[in-house]
Motif scaffolding. Structure first.
Motif, PDB file in Angstrom:
ATOM      1  N   LYS A  91      29.866 -22.507  -4.846  1.00 16.56           N
ATOM      2  CA  LYS A  91      29.719 -22.901  -6.534  1.00 16.56           C
ATOM      3  C   LYS A  91      29.202 -21.854  -7.075  1.00 16.56           C
ATOM      4  O   LYS A  91      28.230 -21.437  -6.408  1.00 16.56           O
ATOM      5  N   ALA A  92      29.655 -21.304  -8.010  1.00 12.74           N
ATOM      6  CA  ALA A  92      29.141 -20.197  -8.862  1.00 12.74           C
ATOM      7  C   ALA A  92      28.674 -20.703 -10.207  1.00 12.74           C
ATOM      8  O   ALA A  92      29.701 -21.395 -10.927  1.00 12.74           O
ATOM      9  N   VAL A  93      27.586 -20.254 -10.591  1.00 13.66           N
ATOM     10  CA  VAL A  93      27.361 -20.837 -12.293  1.00 13.66           C
ATOM     11  C   VAL A  93      26.621 -19.464 -12.991  1.00 13.66           C
ATOM     12  O   VAL A  93      25.715 -18.769 -12.405  1.00 13.66           O
ATOM     13  N   LEU A  94      27.368 -19.209 -14.190  1.00 16.59           N
ATOM     14  CA  LEU A  94      26.868 -18.015 -14.964  1.00 16.59           C
ATOM     15  C   LEU A  94      26.214 -18.641 -16.199  1.00 16.59           C
ATOM     16  O   LEU A  94      26.998 -19.609 -16.677  1.00 16.59           O
ATOM     17  N   SER A  95      25.118 -18.387 -16.527  1.00 14.62           N
ATOM     18  CA  SER A  95      24.206 -18.840 -17.623  1.00 14.62           C
ATOM     19  C   SER A  95      23.804 -17.674 -18.414  1.00 14.62           C
ATOM     20  O   SER A  95      23.442 -16.578 -17.909  1.00 14.62           O
ATOM     21  N   PHE A  96      23.792 -17.829 -19.830  1.00 15.04           N
ATOM     22  CA  PHE A  96      23.214 -16.611 -20.607  1.00 15.04           C
ATOM     23  C   PHE A  96      23.017 -17.515 -22.109  1.00 15.04           C
ATOM     24  O   PHE A  96      23.606 -18.661 -22.362  1.00 15.04           O
ATOM     25  N   ASP A  97      22.064 -16.796 -22.868  1.00 17.49           N
ATOM     26  CA  ASP A  97      21.389 -17.117 -23.997  1.00 17.49           C
ATOM     27  C   ASP A  97      22.053 -16.317 -25.270  1.00 17.49           C
ATOM     28  O   ASP A  97      21.872 -15.029 -24.964  1.00 17.49           O
ATOM     29  N   VAL A  98      22.073 -16.581 -26.364  1.00 18.05           N
ATOM     30  CA  VAL A  98      22.506 -15.675 -27.548  1.00 18.05           C
ATOM     31  C   VAL A  98      21.603 -16.353 -28.655  1.00 18.05           C
ATOM     32  O   VAL A  98      21.487 -17.609 -29.059  1.00 18.05           O
ATOM     33  N   PRO A  99      20.777 -15.206 -28.997  1.00 16.33           N
ATOM     34  CA  PRO A  99      20.827 -13.663 -29.029  1.00 16.33           C
ATOM     35  C   PRO A  99      20.111 -13.110 -28.065  1.00 16.33           C
ATOM     36  O   PRO A  99      20.112 -11.932 -28.031  1.00 16.33           O
ATOM     37  N   HIS A 101      19.725 -11.049 -25.033  1.00 14.23           N
ATOM     38  CA  HIS A 101      20.749 -10.347 -24.237  1.00 14.23           C
ATOM     39  C   HIS A 101      20.225 -10.176 -22.721  1.00 14.23           C
ATOM     40  O   HIS A 101      20.714  -9.606 -21.908  1.00 14.23           O
ATOM     41  N   LYS A 102      18.914 -10.583 -22.549  1.00 15.48           N
ATOM     42  CA  LYS A 102      18.303 -10.532 -21.075  1.00 15.48           C
ATOM     43  C   LYS A 102      18.099 -11.842 -20.439  1.00 15.48           C
ATOM     44  O   LYS A 102      17.561 -11.780 -19.449  1.00 15.48           O
ATOM     45  N   SER A 103      18.901 -12.735 -20.858  1.00 14.59           N
ATOM     46  CA  SER A 103      18.698 -14.089 -20.372  1.00 14.59           C
ATOM     47  C   SER A 103      19.718 -14.612 -19.168  1.00 14.59           C
ATOM     48  O   SER A 103      19.650 -15.331 -18.708  1.00 14.59           O
ATOM     49  N   GLY A 104      20.603 -13.570 -19.312  1.00 13.21           N
ATOM     50  CA  GLY A 104      21.821 -13.832 -18.184  1.00 13.21           C
ATOM     51  C   GLY A 104      21.306 -14.143 -16.743  1.00 13.21           C
ATOM     52  O   GLY A 104      20.344 -13.333 -16.233  1.00 13.21           O
ATOM     53  N   LYS A 105      21.931 -14.979 -16.178  1.00 16.47           N
ATOM     54  CA  LYS A 105      21.407 -15.324 -14.819  1.00 16.47           C
ATOM     55  C   LYS A 105      22.891 -15.890 -13.918  1.00 16.47           C
ATOM     56  O   LYS A 105      23.724 -16.699 -14.632  1.00 16.47           O
ATOM     57  N   LEU A 106      22.911 -15.467 -12.786  1.00 14.95           N
ATOM     58  CA  LEU A 106      24.178 -15.807 -11.961  1.00 14.95           C
ATOM     59  C   LEU A 106      23.686 -16.560 -10.833  1.00 14.95           C
ATOM     60  O   LEU A 106      22.702 -16.143  -9.959  1.00 14.95           O
ATOM     61  N   ASP A 107      23.840 -18.016 -10.597  1.00 16.92           N
ATOM     62  CA  ASP A 107      23.796 -18.696  -9.375  1.00 16.92           C
ATOM     63  C   ASP A 107      24.754 -18.867  -8.579  1.00 16.92           C
ATOM     64  O   ASP A 107      26.060 -19.023  -8.910  1.00 16.92           O
ATOM     65  N   VAL A 108      24.570 -18.671  -7.267  1.00 16.11           N
ATOM     66  CA  VAL A 108      25.528 -19.165  -6.331  1.00 16.11           C
ATOM     67  C   VAL A 108      25.028 -19.958  -5.036  1.00 16.11           C
ATOM     68  O   VAL A 108      23.902 -19.918  -4.549  1.00 16.11           O
ATOM     69  N   GLN A 109      25.718 -21.142  -4.998  1.00 23.85           N
ATOM     70  CA  GLN A 109      25.323 -22.187  -4.059  1.00 23.85           C
ATOM     71  C   GLN A 109      26.358 -22.458  -3.029  1.00 23.85           C
ATOM     72  O   GLN A 109      27.784 -22.605  -3.524  1.00 23.85           O
ATOM     73  N   TYR A 110      25.806 -22.386  -1.863  1.00 22.66           N
ATOM     74  CA  TYR A 110      26.601 -22.688  -0.713  1.00 22.66           C
ATOM     75  C   TYR A 110      26.089 -24.025   0.026  1.00 22.66           C
ATOM     76  O   TYR A 110      25.014 -24.128   0.086  1.00 22.66           O
ATOM     77  N   MET A 111      27.080 -24.808   0.634  1.00 24.38           N
ATOM     78  CA  MET A 111      26.823 -25.970   1.126  1.00 24.38           C
ATOM     79  C   MET A 111      27.780 -26.362   2.373  1.00 24.38           C
ATOM     80  O   MET A 111      28.852 -26.166   2.187  1.00 24.38           O
ATOM     81  N   ASN A 112      27.187 -26.661   3.596  1.00 26.07           N
ATOM     82  CA  ASN A 112      27.801 -27.214   4.520  1.00 26.07           C
ATOM     83  C   ASN A 112      27.403 -28.210   5.069  1.00 26.07           C
ATOM     84  O   ASN A 112      26.276 -28.780   4.727  1.00 26.07           O
ATOM     85  N   PRO A 113      27.534 -29.191   6.050  1.00 24.11           N
ATOM     86  CA  PRO A 113      27.320 -30.391   6.564  1.00 24.11           C
ATOM     87  C   PRO A 113      25.756 -30.212   6.901  1.00 24.11           C
ATOM     88  O   PRO A 113      25.149 -31.204   6.936  1.00 24.11           O
ATOM     89  N   ARG A 114      25.330 -29.267   7.213  1.00 27.80           N
ATOM     90  CA  ARG A 114      23.781 -28.866   7.807  1.00 27.80           C
ATOM     91  C   ARG A 114      22.819 -28.043   6.948  1.00 27.80           C
ATOM     92  O   ARG A 114      22.072 -28.385   6.927  1.00 27.80           O
ATOM     93  N   ILE A 115      23.579 -27.133   6.167  1.00 27.94           N
ATOM     94  CA  ILE A 115      22.613 -26.253   5.457  1.00 27.94           C
ATOM     95  C   ILE A 115      23.057 -26.319   3.797  1.00 27.94           C
ATOM     96  O   ILE A 115      24.356 -26.327   3.504  1.00 27.94           O
TER      97      ILE A 115
END
Length: 276
Positions: A91-99, A101-115
């Motif tokens: 799953k990918a999550v992109l977040s940012f605030d206006v105004p 311009h330095k608040s942008g963040k990218l989250d990447v979440q990976y999941m399987n049955p063990r980790i």
């Protein structure tokens, strides 16, 4: 996404929620309008002293994509775009605030049955990279978290933890503050019929040798009313009473008294959450 272990942030979360969740010493109002369409709205108002803070949030769902937008009283606009299954089990999550311009963040979440792996990086000229991983085996969850400043090439944090979870108990041990603090917590369900639980949390400074502790409890009087209590070694005593006066609509009264500062008036707050 496939079912997998809880994230690293869930280590010790059960105790933290019992000790802090729903306690509020201001005046708070939340109105949720889920609606029958993919669009949902939430309005929140908070009074802190003479200051009023408010925001309106909207959520739109379409297929694998969820878009959350929040506008506050200072005209700041926060946006979060979540894409499920952008890759298998990811799953990918992109977040940012206006105004901002330095608040942008990218989250990447990976999941399987063990980790479960959760990574994030700031989308700015001096990003900080955060990486958390948790591995589960039966009732045991083991994980760690690191933060790395790409500009100074130094670690901003590193934390490790382990928890043991059963339906009637939860124990956690976390090494935090770059190895300077050890936190232990324990939650025990005393009576499942009325959801009575007790919790204890202790923190030990490995460098300062200072200790602190907090104990608390939660009890459902009936299906509509519940109470929580909390006592800390710093002398602060807190209590919460919550009533569900209609389905998913809650009224909560919280109070806190500092026994070591008897000349100071107790703090108290009122929170009202409505869902038509």
């Amino acid at each position: 996404m496939v079912n997998g272990p809880p994230p690293f942030s869930d280590i010790g979360k059960r105790a933290k929620d019992l000790l802090t969740k729903d306690y509020n010493y201001d005046y708070k109002f939340v109105l949720s309008l889920p609606g029958s369409t993919p669009m949902g709205l939430v309005a929140t108002g908070l009074t802190k002293g003479q200051i009023f803070l408010g925001d309106v949030s909207a959520q739109y769902k379409s297929g694998r994509t969820v878009v959350d937008v929040k506008v506050d009283t200072y005209s700041n606009v926060s946006t979060k775009v979540t894409v499920n299954e952008v890759m298998p089990s990811t799953k990918a999550v992109l977040s940012f605030d206006v105004p901002d311009h330095k608040s942008g963040k990218l989250d990447v979440q990976y999941m399987n049955p063990r980790i479960a792996i959760d990574s994030s990086i700031g989308l700015n000229p001096s990003p900080v990279l955060n990486l958390a991983a948790a591995v589960a085996h039966k009732d045991i969850l083991l994980g760690c978290e690191v933060g790395f400043d790409t500009v100074s090439a130094s670690f901003t944090k590193y934390t490790a933890g382990i928890s043991f979870n059963k339906p009637d108990l939860s124990a956690a041990l976390i090494l935090m503050d770059k190895g300077q603090t050890l936190k232990a917590s324990y939650v025990h369900a005393v009576d499942a019929s009325n959801n009575t639980q007790v919790v204890a949390e202790m923190t030990h400074g490995l460098a300062t040798l200072e200790n602190s502790f907090t104990i608390g409890s939660a009890h459902a009087i009936d299906r509509y009313n519940r109470i929580k209590t909390r006592f800390s070694d710093n002398g602060k005593v807190a209590m919460l009473c919550q009533r569900e006066w209609r389905p998913k609509s809650l009224i909560t009264v919280s109070a806190e008294y500092d026994t070591k500062r008897s000349q100071v008036a107790p703090r108290w707050g009122l929170a009202l959450a409505l869902m038509p």
